[in-house]
Design a protein around this motif. Structure first.
Motif, mmCIF file in Angstrom:
data_model
loop_
_atom_site.group_PDB
_atom_site.id
_atom_site.type_symbol
_atom_site.label_atom_id
_atom_site.label_comp_id
_atom_site.label_asym_id
_atom_site.label_seq_id
_atom_site.Cartn_x
_atom_site.Cartn_y
_atom_site.Cartn_z
ATOM 1 N N ASN A 82 0.947 -1.138 -0.058
ATOM 2 C CA ASN A 82 0.227 0.073 0.155
ATOM 3 C C ASN A 82 0.921 1.281 -0.029
ATOM 4 O O ASN A 82 1.057 1.811 0.952
ATOM 5 N N GLY A 83 1.509 1.558 -1.097
ATOM 6 C CA GLY A 83 2.148 2.719 -1.444
ATOM 7 C C GLY A 83 1.283 3.842 -1.191
ATOM 8 O O GLY A 83 0.318 3.852 -1.005
ATOM 9 N N SER A 84 2.058 5.096 -1.645
ATOM 10 C CA SER A 84 1.455 6.486 -1.506
ATOM 11 C C SER A 84 0.603 6.682 -2.579
ATOM 12 O O SER A 84 -0.361 7.529 -2.518
ATOM 13 N N LYS A 85 1.022 6.124 -4.176
ATOM 14 C CA LYS A 85 0.428 6.785 -4.988
ATOM 15 C C LYS A 85 -1.155 6.051 -5.377
ATOM 16 O O LYS A 85 -1.164 4.882 -5.243
ATOM 17 N N PRO A 86 -1.997 7.071 -5.508
ATOM 18 C CA PRO A 86 -3.473 6.372 -5.741
ATOM 19 C C PRO A 86 -3.365 5.953 -7.308
ATOM 20 O O PRO A 86 -2.565 6.048 -8.090
ATOM 21 N N MET A 87 -4.310 4.929 -7.330
ATOM 22 C CA MET A 87 -4.456 4.253 -8.641
ATOM 23 C C MET A 87 -5.783 4.502 -9.469
ATOM 24 O O MET A 87 -6.573 4.830 -8.821
ATOM 25 N N ASP A 88 -5.347 4.942 -10.706
ATOM 26 C CA ASP A 88 -6.246 5.499 -11.458
ATOM 27 C C ASP A 88 -6.769 4.192 -12.320
ATOM 28 O O ASP A 88 -6.207 3.746 -13.351
ATOM 29 N N ILE A 89 -7.924 3.638 -12.002
ATOM 30 C CA ILE A 89 -8.602 2.513 -12.755
ATOM 31 C C ILE A 89 -9.782 3.017 -13.433
ATOM 32 O O ILE A 89 -11.058 2.981 -12.774
ATOM 33 N N SER A 90 -9.607 3.461 -14.848
ATOM 34 C CA SER A 90 -10.784 4.031 -15.473
ATOM 35 C C SER A 90 -11.209 3.032 -16.779
ATOM 36 O O SER A 90 -11.725 3.670 -17.444
ATOM 37 N N TYR A 91 -10.465 2.020 -16.965
ATOM 38 C CA TYR A 91 -10.591 1.222 -18.211
ATOM 39 C C TYR A 91 -10.460 1.892 -19.179
ATOM 40 O O TYR A 91 -11.188 2.141 -19.986
ATOM 41 N N GLY A 92 -9.202 2.682 -19.280
ATOM 42 C CA GLY A 92 -8.841 3.552 -20.298
ATOM 43 C C GLY A 92 -8.232 2.760 -21.455
ATOM 44 O O GLY A 92 -8.508 1.455 -21.750
ATOM 45 N N ALA A 93 -7.511 3.259 -22.562
ATOM 46 C CA ALA A 93 -7.108 2.792 -23.595
ATOM 47 C C ALA A 93 -6.052 1.584 -23.243
ATOM 48 O O ALA A 93 -5.297 1.724 -22.300
ATOM 49 N N LYS A 94 -5.823 0.828 -24.494
ATOM 50 C CA LYS A 94 -4.921 -0.435 -24.355
ATOM 51 C C LYS A 94 -3.482 0.328 -24.308
ATOM 52 O O LYS A 94 -3.102 1.324 -25.243
ATOM 53 N N PRO A 95 -2.553 0.122 -23.338
ATOM 54 C CA PRO A 95 -1.229 0.559 -22.970
ATOM 55 C C PRO A 95 -0.344 0.058 -24.375
ATOM 56 O O PRO A 95 -0.490 -0.856 -25.062
ATOM 57 N N LYS A 96 0.377 0.973 -24.757
ATOM 58 C CA LYS A 96 1.510 0.465 -25.936
ATOM 59 C C LYS A 96 2.783 0.315 -25.291
ATOM 60 O O LYS A 96 3.775 0.790 -26.025
ATOM 61 N N ILE A 97 2.765 -0.712 -24.333
ATOM 62 C CA ILE A 97 4.040 -0.651 -23.691
ATOM 63 C C ILE A 97 4.123 -2.352 -23.117
ATOM 64 O O ILE A 97 3.226 -2.951 -23.180
ATOM 65 N N GLY A 98 5.268 -2.614 -23.056
ATOM 66 C CA GLY A 98 5.671 -4.150 -22.716
ATOM 67 C C GLY A 98 4.915 -5.185 -23.312
ATOM 68 O O GLY A 98 4.966 -4.906 -24.794
ATOM 69 N N ILE A 99 4.497 -6.216 -22.581
ATOM 70 C CA ILE A 99 4.041 -7.474 -23.365
ATOM 71 C C ILE A 99 2.721 -7.053 -24.062
ATOM 72 O O ILE A 99 2.519 -7.860 -24.946
ATOM 73 N N ILE A 100 1.988 -6.086 -23.477
ATOM 74 C CA ILE A 100 0.663 -5.951 -24.158
ATOM 75 C C ILE A 100 0.880 -5.294 -25.789
ATOM 76 O O ILE A 100 0.589 -5.664 -26.717
ATOM 77 N N ASN A 101 2.095 -4.608 -25.733
ATOM 78 C CA ASN A 101 2.555 -4.069 -27.019
ATOM 79 C C ASN A 101 3.037 -4.990 -28.071
ATOM 80 O O ASN A 101 2.810 -4.970 -29.150
ATOM 81 N N LYS A 102 3.830 -5.969 -27.427
ATOM 82 C CA LYS A 102 4.474 -6.889 -28.110
ATOM 83 C C LYS A 102 3.696 -8.198 -28.488
ATOM 84 O O LYS A 102 3.718 -8.708 -29.594
ATOM 85 N N ARG A 103 2.751 -8.556 -27.550
ATOM 86 C CA ARG A 103 2.124 -9.819 -28.013
ATOM 87 C C ARG A 103 0.536 -9.571 -28.109
ATOM 88 O O ARG A 103 -0.216 -10.627 -28.418
ATOM 89 N N CYS A 104 -0.096 -8.340 -27.948
ATOM 90 C CA CYS A 104 -1.505 -8.335 -27.905
ATOM 91 C C CYS A 104 -1.934 -7.362 -28.848
ATOM 92 O O CYS A 104 -2.693 -6.447 -28.764
ATOM 93 N N LYS A 105 -1.189 -7.168 -30.004
ATOM 94 C CA LYS A 105 -1.584 -6.321 -30.986
ATOM 95 C C LYS A 105 -2.998 -6.280 -31.509
ATOM 96 O O LYS A 105 -3.892 -5.336 -31.670
ATOM 97 N N ASN A 106 -3.437 -7.439 -31.645
ATOM 98 C CA ASN A 106 -4.770 -7.765 -32.305
ATOM 99 C C ASN A 106 -5.844 -8.047 -31.181
ATOM 100 O O ASN A 106 -6.880 -8.479 -31.664
ATOM 101 N N VAL A 107 -5.435 -7.771 -29.854
ATOM 102 C CA VAL A 107 -6.382 -8.212 -28.691
ATOM 103 C C VAL A 107 -7.251 -7.028 -28.252
ATOM 104 O O VAL A 107 -6.489 -5.843 -27.751
#
Length: 153
Positions: free
Chosen positions: A24-49
């Protein structure tokens, strides 16, 4: 707090940290079901997901487990965390998890900066408030209720 029968139930962030070992760090989480991130494994392996489901997490996890690249261990860790988010901490009636959870895991070292315990508690207590007349529809980390009931007894 909320009541189960006549018992007042309080769920604290520290309880969640103790039971599940989440930070339980100090940064609040913004969970708003936003756009698909263009980083990491999502960018590499989930292009058509278009949506990340537990089935996709399994597929990606199996690929990462077979990998021999430097990033594979980190990806395995992120995918196991995503699965825990989808099935345990932020479960819903469906199989989809928002992209924003993954965004809070990249890079992996930043996970501890976020207040995961508060987000877990908020998700559960908000669902309880919204579904107080239809408890079968409560989502989130409902297993926490069983732990809390046991502690109150």
């Amino acid at each position: 707090a909320f009541y189960i029968g006549e018992k007042k139930m309080n769920i604290h962030n520290s309880d969640i940290k103790l039971v599940f070992g989440v930070d339980n760090g100090s940064k609040p989480m913004d969970i708003s079901y936003g756009a698909k991130p263009k980083i990491g494994i999502i960018n590499k392996r989930c292009k058509n997901v278009s949506r990340l489901t537990s089935k996709w997490i399994h597929i990606l996890l199996n690929e990462a487990l077979k990998g021999k690249k430097k990033d594979d261990n980190e990806e395995v860790t992120q995918l196991v965390c995503m699965y825990a988010c989808q099935k345990l901490f932020f479960s819903t009636s469906g199989e989809i998890i928002g992209w924003d959870y993954y965004a809070h895991m990249v890079p992996l070292e930043t996970m501890q900066e976020y207040d995961w315990a508060k987000q877990i508690r908020t998700t559960l207590t908000s669902s309880i408030s919204q579904n107080d007349k239809k408890l079968a529809k409560v989502t989130g980390c409902v297993i926490l209720l069983m732990v809390s009931i046991h502690v109150v007894k």
